[in-house]
Design an enzyme around this catalytic site. Structure first.
Site, PDB file in Angstrom:
ATOM      1  N   HIS A   1       0.802  -1.231   0.000  1.00  0.00           N
ATOM      2  CA  HIS A   1       0.000   0.000   0.000  1.00  0.00           C
ATOM      3  C   HIS A   1       0.836   1.284   0.000  1.00  0.00           C
ATOM      4  O   HIS A   1       0.573   2.215   0.774  1.00  0.00           O
ATOM      5  CB  HIS A   1      -0.965   0.004   1.185  1.00  0.00           C
TER       6      HIS A   1
ATOM      7  N   HIS B   1      -9.603   2.068   0.375  1.00  0.00           N
ATOM      8  CA  HIS B   1      -9.527   0.940   1.298  1.00  0.00           C
ATOM      9  C   HIS B   1     -10.618   0.992   2.369  1.00  0.00           C
ATOM     10  O   HIS B   1     -10.360   0.705   3.551  1.00  0.00           O
ATOM     11  CB  HIS B   1      -8.140   0.908   1.930  1.00  0.00           C
TER      12      HIS B   1
ATOM     13  N   GLU C   1     -11.519  -3.424  -3.177  1.00  0.00           N
ATOM     14  CA  GLU C   1     -10.597  -2.399  -3.656  1.00  0.00           C
ATOM     15  C   GLU C   1     -10.418  -2.539  -5.164  1.00  0.00           C
ATOM     16  O   GLU C   1      -9.813  -3.507  -5.629  1.00  0.00           O
ATOM     17  CB  GLU C   1      -9.243  -2.572  -2.955  1.00  0.00           C
TER      18      GLU C   1
HETATM   19  C1  BGC Z   1      -4.611  -6.517   1.656  1.00  0.00           C
HETATM   20  C2  BGC Z   1      -4.384  -7.293   2.913  1.00  0.00           C
HETATM   21  C3  BGC Z   1      -3.842  -6.350   3.951  1.00  0.00           C
HETATM   22  C4  BGC Z   1      -4.818  -5.249   4.164  1.00  0.00           C
HETATM   23  C5  BGC Z   1      -4.263  -4.240   5.135  1.00  0.00           C
HETATM   24  C6  BGC Z   1      -5.589  -5.432   1.938  1.00  0.00           C
HETATM   25  O1  BGC Z   1      -5.762  -4.630   0.814  1.00  0.00           O
HETATM   26  O2  BGC Z   1      -5.072  -7.309   0.604  1.00  0.00           O
HETATM   27  O3  BGC Z   1      -3.491  -8.356   2.692  1.00  0.00           O
HETATM   28  O4  BGC Z   1      -3.588  -7.023   5.160  1.00  0.00           O
HETATM   29  O5  BGC Z   1      -5.074  -4.598   2.960  1.00  0.00           O
HETATM   30  O6  BGC Z   1      -5.242  -3.599   5.825  1.00  0.00           O
END
Ligand code: BGC
Length: 374
Positions: free
Chosen positions: A130, A201, A339
Site C-alpha cells: 500500500h 480501502h 478495492e
Molecule cells: C490486503 C491485505 C492487507 C490489508 C491491510 C488489503 O488490501 O489485501 O493483505 O492485510 O489490505 O489492511
C-alpha cells in the site's frame, strides 16, 4: 472543549426533539489539527436522500458513510475513528484510506523500469504494501474545492517519494449523487516514467460498522478467474478459474460459506484476501464489478469500476483492539474491503496489465460505491 460540549448538547437536543434514533454524526472539531504545518480537517458531503459522508484530508480518507436500511433507518456502514488522534494512535488498517502510489503488494519492494532498478520500503514482511511506510494514506491532501456533495483533493508526490520515481500530481474527487452513489475518481500525471495503482480501502459492514461479522453478507464478484498467491500473498502470475473453488462468487454467495475451507489459497490469506480478474467486454468502460447484500437490513452495495481487478479482503487481520467510532469494536472478519485496482505485483508480472505511467499519459480510475435497498 467548550465547543465540543456545545456540539454534544446540540446533538442531545436534536435527539430528544425528534425522538428518532438518528445516530450522531462525527464531530468535525475532533479532526482539526495541524500536522507537518498543514491543516487537517473533516468535510461533510450530503445528498437529497439524506445520505451523508464525511472525509478527512489526512490520507483522503472516508471517515463515515450514513446509509438507510429498508425501513429508512440510517447506519454508518464504514470503519473509522471519532477523531484524527484515533487514526494517528491506532494500528494501521487503512480504514477508508486513499492508497498510493501502489495499492497492495510489490514483491520484495523491488521493480525495474527500463534498465533502472528501484527499491521501495519493505513494510509487510519482505514485501512493500500500500505505497510503503508513508504512503498516500498518511499524506495531507490539499482541498482544492468543496461543494455540498463534492470534494476535490490534490496531492503532489515528489520524485523518489517512498522510492517511486518521478513527481506525481494526483487529483481526486469524492462525489455523492442523489442516486446514493459515491463516485471516487482519480487522475494523475508524472514527469518521469513511473508506476501507479491507486485505490480506496474502505471497510464495509452493511449491518452498520461494529455490528457483527460480514460472514452473513451475500457477495457476488463478476469474475471467472482470480490470481492465486504464494505464502507472502504475492500473485504467482497464474490466472486460475474460480469454478469449483471457494473463490467462486459469480452468483450471490454467503461470505461465511467458504471462508474456513482448507483450500491452500484461503489458508495463505487466512480467509479471503484475493485479487479477481474482472470480466469485461471490450466496449465496457465502467461496469459492475461486485455486489454485497445484507438481508436483515436490506442494504445493497454495488461496486462499479473501469479497473481490471478488485481485491476482496475479508478483514482477516482485524483484531478490534483500538475502539472505533462511538466505542465500537472492529474485530476479526467484521468488515469487507472491495478495492478496485490493477493486479498486485503487476510491475514484476509481465503478463498482467501494465501499471506504467509515462509523462505523455494520464492515469484515470473510477470507482463507484452505490447504495440501495432490496
Ligand atoms: C490486503 C491485505 C492487507 C490489508 C491491510 C488489503 O488490501 O489485501 O493483505 O492485510 O489490505 O489492511
Amino acid at each position: 472543549m467548550k465547543r465540543t460540549l456545545s456540539y454534544l448538547v446540540l446533538l442531545v437536543l436534536i435527539f430528544s426533539c425528534t425522538g428518532k434514533s438518528v445516530p450522531p454524526t462525527i464531530n468535525p472539531q475532533a479532526f482539526n489539527k495541524i500536522i507537518d504545518g498543514k491543516q487537517v480537517k473533516l468535510y461533510t458531503l450530503k445528498n437529497q436522500q439524506g445520505m451523508e459522508i464525511t472525509v478527512t484530508n489526512w490520507g483522503a480518507r472516508i471517515v463515515s458513510c450514513m446509509v438507510p436500511d429498508k425501513k429508512g433507518v440510517m447506519a454508518d456502514v464504514v470503519f473509522g475513528y471519532d477523531s484524527i488522534d484515533g487514526y494517528l494512535n491506532a494500528k494501521e488498517n487503512y480504514f477508508g484510506a486513499s492508497i498510493g502510489r501502489f495499492g497492495n503488494r510489490i514483491a520484495k519492494g523491488e521493480f525495474a523500469l527500463g534498465d533502472i532498478q528501484y527499491k521501495l520500503a519493505q513494510n509487510n514482511g519482505i514485501n512493500s504494501l500500500h505505497g510503503g511506510i508513508n504512503g498516500f494514506s498518511k499524506k495531507i491532501w490539499e482541498v482544492v474545492q468543496k461543494g455540498s456533495n463534492e470534494l476535490n483533493l490534490k496531492l503532489v508526490s515528489a520524485d523518489m517519494d517512498e522510492g517511486y520515481p518521478g513527481e506525481l500530481q494526483v487529483s481526486m474527487i469524492y462525489r455523492l449523487t442523489n442516486q446514493n452513489e459515491l463516485f471516487i475518481q482519480y487522475e494523475a500525471k508524472c514527469d518521469k516514467p513511473t508506476i501507479i495503482n491507486l485505490t480506496n480501502h474502505s471497510y464495509f459492514n452493511l449491518h452498520g460498522a461494529g455490528n457483527g461479522t460480514i460472514l452473513d453478507h451475500l457477495l457476488t464478484i463478476n469474475a471467472d478467474f482470480f490470481t492465486p498467491i504464494d505464502s507472502t500473498l504475492i500473485p504467482t502470475g497464474e490466472f486460475r478459474p474460480v469454478e469449483n473453488t471457494p473463490f467462486d462468487f459469480r452468483n450471490p454467495t454467503l461470505i461465511g460459506a467458504g471462508i474456513n475451507s482448507k483450500d491452500q489459497q484461503i489458508l495463505f490469506g487466512l480467509g479471503y484476501d484475493m485479487n479477481y480478474v474482472l470480466k469485461k467486454s471490450p466496449d465496457q468502460n465502467i461496469s459492475l464489478a461486485a455486489t454485497v447484500y445484507e438481508p436483515a437490513s436490506g442494504r445493497l452495495l454495488e461496486v462499479f469500476t473501469d479497473q481490471p481487478g478488485i481485491q476482496f479482503y475479508s478483514g482477516n487481520f482485524l483484531d478490534g483492539i483500538y475502539p472505533g467510532k462511538k466505542g465500537k469494536s472492529y474485530g476479526y472478519r467484521t468488515g469487507i474491503c472491495l478495492e478496485t485496482q490493477h493486479f498486485p505485483n503487476s510491475p514484476n508480472q509481465k503478463n498482467f496489465p501494465s501499471v506504467e505511467l509515462t509523462p505523455d499519459q494520464v492515469y484515470y480510475h473510477t470507482c463507484i460505491y452505490k447504495f440501495s435497498v432490496k
